[in-house]
Every structure is written in C-alpha cells, then in structure tokens.
Design a protein around this motif. Structure first.
Motif, PDB file in Angstrom:
ATOM      1  N   LEU A   7       1.166  -1.229   0.182  1.00 49.78           N
ATOM      2  CA  LEU A   7       0.256  -0.217  -0.241  1.00 49.78           C
ATOM      3  C   LEU A   7       0.969   1.233   0.014  1.00 49.78           C
ATOM      4  O   LEU A   7       0.390   2.459  -0.874  1.00 49.78           O
ATOM      5  N   LEU A   8       1.918   0.953   0.700  1.00 47.26           N
ATOM      6  CA  LEU A   8       3.326   2.271   0.623  1.00 47.26           C
ATOM      7  C   LEU A   8       3.210   2.565  -0.627  1.00 47.26           C
ATOM      8  O   LEU A   8       3.642   3.416  -1.023  1.00 47.26           O
ATOM      9  N   ALA A   9       3.702   1.889  -1.464  1.00 47.78           N
ATOM     10  CA  ALA A   9       4.413   1.819  -2.779  1.00 47.78           C
ATOM     11  C   ALA A   9       2.794   2.509  -3.687  1.00 47.78           C
ATOM     12  O   ALA A   9       3.583   2.891  -4.930  1.00 47.78           O
ATOM     13  N   LEU A  10       1.410   1.725  -3.939  1.00 50.02           N
ATOM     14  CA  LEU A  10       1.362   1.835  -4.473  1.00 50.02           C
ATOM     15  C   LEU A  10       0.764   3.751  -4.211  1.00 50.02           C
ATOM     16  O   LEU A  10       0.109   4.625  -4.917  1.00 50.02           O
ATOM     17  N   ARG A  11       0.467   4.178  -2.937  1.00 49.69           N
ATOM     18  CA  ARG A  11       0.665   5.506  -2.342  1.00 49.69           C
ATOM     19  C   ARG A  11       1.435   6.571  -2.784  1.00 49.69           C
ATOM     20  O   ARG A  11       1.797   7.401  -3.320  1.00 49.69           O
ATOM     21  N   ALA A  12       2.450   6.325  -3.010  1.00 47.07           N
ATOM     22  CA  ALA A  12       3.688   6.834  -3.406  1.00 47.07           C
ATOM     23  C   ALA A  12       4.072   6.633  -4.728  1.00 47.07           C
ATOM     24  O   ALA A  12       4.217   7.901  -6.146  1.00 47.07           O
ATOM     25  N   ILE A  13       4.261   5.847  -5.830  1.00 46.83           N
ATOM     26  CA  ILE A  13       3.940   5.455  -7.092  1.00 46.83           C
ATOM     27  C   ILE A  13       2.406   6.547  -7.948  1.00 46.83           C
ATOM     28  O   ILE A  13       2.979   7.756  -9.267  1.00 46.83           O
ATOM     29  N   VAL A  14       1.249   6.640  -7.163  1.00 39.16           N
ATOM     30  CA  VAL A  14      -0.029   7.389  -7.768  1.00 39.16           C
ATOM     31  C   VAL A  14       0.979   9.212  -7.270  1.00 39.16           C
ATOM     32  O   VAL A  14       1.042   9.867  -8.923  1.00 39.16           O
ATOM     33  N   GLN A  15       1.416   9.249  -5.936  1.00 35.77           N
ATOM     34  CA  GLN A  15       1.287  10.046  -5.766  1.00 35.77           C
ATOM     35  C   GLN A  15       2.440  10.939  -6.753  1.00 35.77           C
ATOM     36  O   GLN A  15       2.320  12.125  -7.183  1.00 35.77           O
ATOM     37  N   ARG A  16       3.748   9.440  -6.465  1.00 34.40           N
ATOM     38  CA  ARG A  16       4.931  10.431  -7.672  1.00 34.40           C
ATOM     39  C   ARG A  16       3.777  10.613  -9.573  1.00 34.40           C
ATOM     40  O   ARG A  16       4.280  12.374 -10.107  1.00 34.40           O
ATOM     41  N   GLU A  17       2.863  10.167  -9.379  1.00 38.15           N
ATOM     42  CA  GLU A  17       2.775  10.611 -11.499  1.00 38.15           C
ATOM     43  C   GLU A  17       1.289  11.674 -10.924  1.00 38.15           C
ATOM     44  O   GLU A  17       1.645  12.300 -12.131  1.00 38.15           O
ATOM     45  N   LEU A  18       1.039  11.769  -9.805  1.00 35.12           N
ATOM     46  CA  LEU A  18      -0.139  13.173  -9.966  1.00 35.12           C
ATOM     47  C   LEU A  18       0.700  14.233 -10.303  1.00 35.12           C
ATOM     48  O   LEU A  18       0.358  15.155 -10.693  1.00 35.12           O
ATOM     49  N   LEU A  19       2.047  14.204  -9.531  1.00 34.25           N
ATOM     50  CA  LEU A  19       2.528  15.282  -8.654  1.00 34.25           C
ATOM     51  C   LEU A  19       3.631  15.654  -9.795  1.00 34.25           C
ATOM     52  O   LEU A  19       3.995  17.248 -10.646  1.00 34.25           O
ATOM     53  N   ARG A  20       3.950  14.287 -10.479  1.00 35.05           N
ATOM     54  CA  ARG A  20       4.756  15.330 -11.996  1.00 35.05           C
ATOM     55  C   ARG A  20       3.440  15.836 -12.967  1.00 35.05           C
ATOM     56  O   ARG A  20       3.389  16.426 -14.013  1.00 35.05           O
ATOM     57  N   SER A  21       2.171  15.286 -13.294  1.00 38.91           N
ATOM     58  CA  SER A  21       1.514  15.695 -14.547  1.00 38.91           C
ATOM     59  C   SER A  21       0.819  17.254 -13.441  1.00 38.91           C
ATOM     60  O   SER A  21       0.944  18.156 -14.924  1.00 38.91           O
ATOM     61  N   LEU A  22       0.957  17.242 -12.612  1.00 37.95           N
ATOM     62  CA  LEU A  22       0.261  19.047 -12.373  1.00 37.95           C
ATOM     63  C   LEU A  22       1.720  19.519 -12.810  1.00 37.95           C
ATOM     64  O   LEU A  22       1.935  20.700 -12.518  1.00 37.95           O
ATOM     65  N   ARG A  23       3.154  19.345 -12.696  1.00 36.10           N
ATOM     66  CA  ARG A  23       4.196  20.316 -12.672  1.00 36.10           C
ATOM     67  C   ARG A  23       3.906  20.287 -14.650  1.00 36.10           C
ATOM     68  O   ARG A  23       4.862  21.363 -14.861  1.00 36.10           O
ATOM     69  N   GLN A  24       3.791  19.794 -15.247  1.00 39.65           N
ATOM     70  CA  GLN A  24       3.474  19.969 -16.983  1.00 39.65           C
ATOM     71  C   GLN A  24       2.166  20.518 -16.815  1.00 39.65           C
ATOM     72  O   GLN A  24       0.920  20.561 -17.487  1.00 39.65           O
ATOM     73  N   HIS A  25       2.143  21.682 -16.677  1.00 39.24           N
ATOM     74  CA  HIS A  25       0.866  22.572 -17.360  1.00 39.24           C
ATOM     75  C   HIS A  25       0.149  22.836 -18.575  1.00 39.24           C
ATOM     76  O   HIS A  25      -0.601  23.058 -18.429  1.00 39.24           O
TER      77      HIS A  25
END
Length: 271
Positions: A7-25
C-alpha cells in the motif's frame, strides 16, 4: 507488514505520477482546451447539420452539444490514457522503469499503481471539463444515482484506456516513434465511435463499414456507458465490453513487462 509495504508503494507511485502531471501545465491546459474547443466551435458549427432523434437514452430532442458532451469526456480519457504511455516510454529510456520493476513487489501490482494514477488524473480532468462545459451552457443531468453511475462508468473508461496505454508502451520502443503510433491509435478510435454521431445515423447514411467498425470499437462502448449512465438508462453490454477490454489489455501489458521480455525490449530500444 507486506500488505503495508504494498500500500505504501501504491501511494508513492500514484503520488509521484500525479505530482509530475501537475507540474506539466501545458499538458493540463491542453487536456481542457482540446474538448472545450470542440464543444464551443465544432458543436456550434454542426448543430444544424446533425439532428439527434428521440432514441435511447433520450426521452426528448436534445441539442447537438449535449449529445457530444459524453464523447468529449471520452476524448479527455482517451488522450490522457494513451499519452500516459509516453511517460512509460520516457521512464524506460531514462532507466526509471527498470528500477521500478525490480522493486520487491509483484510486477502486476506496480503496473496497477501506474494505471490507477493515470485513471485518477483522467477522472479529474474529465470533471474539470464538465465544469467548464457547464459554464459554457452545456449542463449534463445531475440526478444523484445517475451521477454516481456516470462517475463509475467514467472511471472504468479511464482504466480501460490507461490499460491500453500500458500495453502500447510495451511496443513503442523509442520516443521518436511515439507520435506516429499515437495518431494511428487515437484518431481511428475516436472518429470510428459514437463520440460525434449516433450509430443509427451512420447506418442511415449508408456508411456501413464505419457503423460496423464503431460497433467493434471498445471506445464506443465506453462513451455509450457514460451516456446511458448520465440519463439513468441501462447501458446493455457496454460495461462488459469495457471491463473485458480493461482486463485483457492489463493482462497483456503485465506479460509484456515480464522480466525477460522487458529486458529484451529495452535492449532493442537502446540499440
């Protein structure tokens, strides 16, 4: 402890992908501008050309822009789901995918985390488009039960298209090949569907091959599921087609990212 690790890995991967997408305005802006332009320009230009008869799921005549709204939601899901494969190809070329897939967790679980991140982002972009569409005067039905069903249909469509993106990322070897592959997949899927015109209209005008292709297109069923769900009607076989395509694409993607296969693909891509 192992479940907590997963579950920690799931959270980390999802969080990374979302943060990366949010930076791509630019990507986020394009995800909204593309369907909004179709809604504001295309629908206005073709309102008098395409008449929508009273057929399921509608109980009365509707304006053309209201008809294509579910199709434009599908456009958001389609572009984001398949563009997610670009990030996978980029990560593979940079070596990040190799690090991720060698983590001490089942490979399908890691790919599922990437898929969930894509689906969550697609759903957020679709909801943002619905809000912008409402500001432009295209207000979709908002009955609570139907709305929940439509959200479930949208999420399932996002997962299906994200799984297709995962599968494509197995076969797209280099970033240079990405644009051609995506155009070859995205545009036929979108235009050979009911996103812009109903099936009966295709059959009526004699475009039988387009009509048959649209019937076999899983994207058609994703759009129809959303459309019927919004009006509280039975979507028929559409959910089964969407969920079946989701399962098939995800299983094939997991097989494609098998250690031996993935290593061979990476070597060919780097050659």
């Amino acid at each position: 402890m192992r479940s907590a690790h997963a579950l920690l890995a799931l959270r980390a991967i999802v969080q990374r992908e979302l943060l990366r997408s949010l930076r791509q305005h630019g990507r986020l802006l394009a995800a909204l501008l593309r369907p909004v332009l179709w809604l504001a320009v295309f629908a206005a230009g073709f309102r008098s050309v395409f008449g929508v008869a009273i057929v399921e799921p509608y109980d009365t005549y509707i304006p053309y822009e209201l008809y294509i709204a579910p199709g434009l939601i599908g456009m958001v899901l389609l572009f984001n789901g398949l563009q997610s494969s670009l990030a996978m190809v980029y990560d593979r070329e940079m070596g990040l995918m190799r690090l991720l897939l060698t983590a001490p967790l089942p490979r399908p679980w890691l790919l599922l985390a990437k898929l969930l991140a894509t689906a969550v982002l697609s759903l957020a972009q679709a909801l943002a488009f619905v809000g912008v569409g409402a500001l432009l005067g295209t207000v979709l039905p908002l009955q609570p039960a139907a709305l929940l069903h439509a959200l479930a249909a949208t999420l399932a469509g996002a997962l299906m298209l994200g799984a297709l993106g995962l599968l494509l990322s197995v076969h797209v070897r280099q970033l240079e090949n990405f644009a051609g592959t995506m155009n070859f997949v995205i545009f036929p899927m979108y235009f050979l569907s009911t996103a812009l015109y109903p099936l009966w209209k295709l059959e009526e005008c004699g475009a039988l091959w387009v009509w048959r292709a649209a019937q076999w297109n899983p994207f058609t069923h994703a759009v129809e599921w959303i459309r019927f769900a919004l009006y509280g009607k039975d979507p028929g076989l559409a959910p089964w087609v969407v969920l079946g395509t989701l399962a098939l694409c995800f299983v094939l993607a997991c097989r494609g990212y098998d250690a031996r296969r993935f290593g061979a693909a990476a070597q060919r891509g780097g050659a």
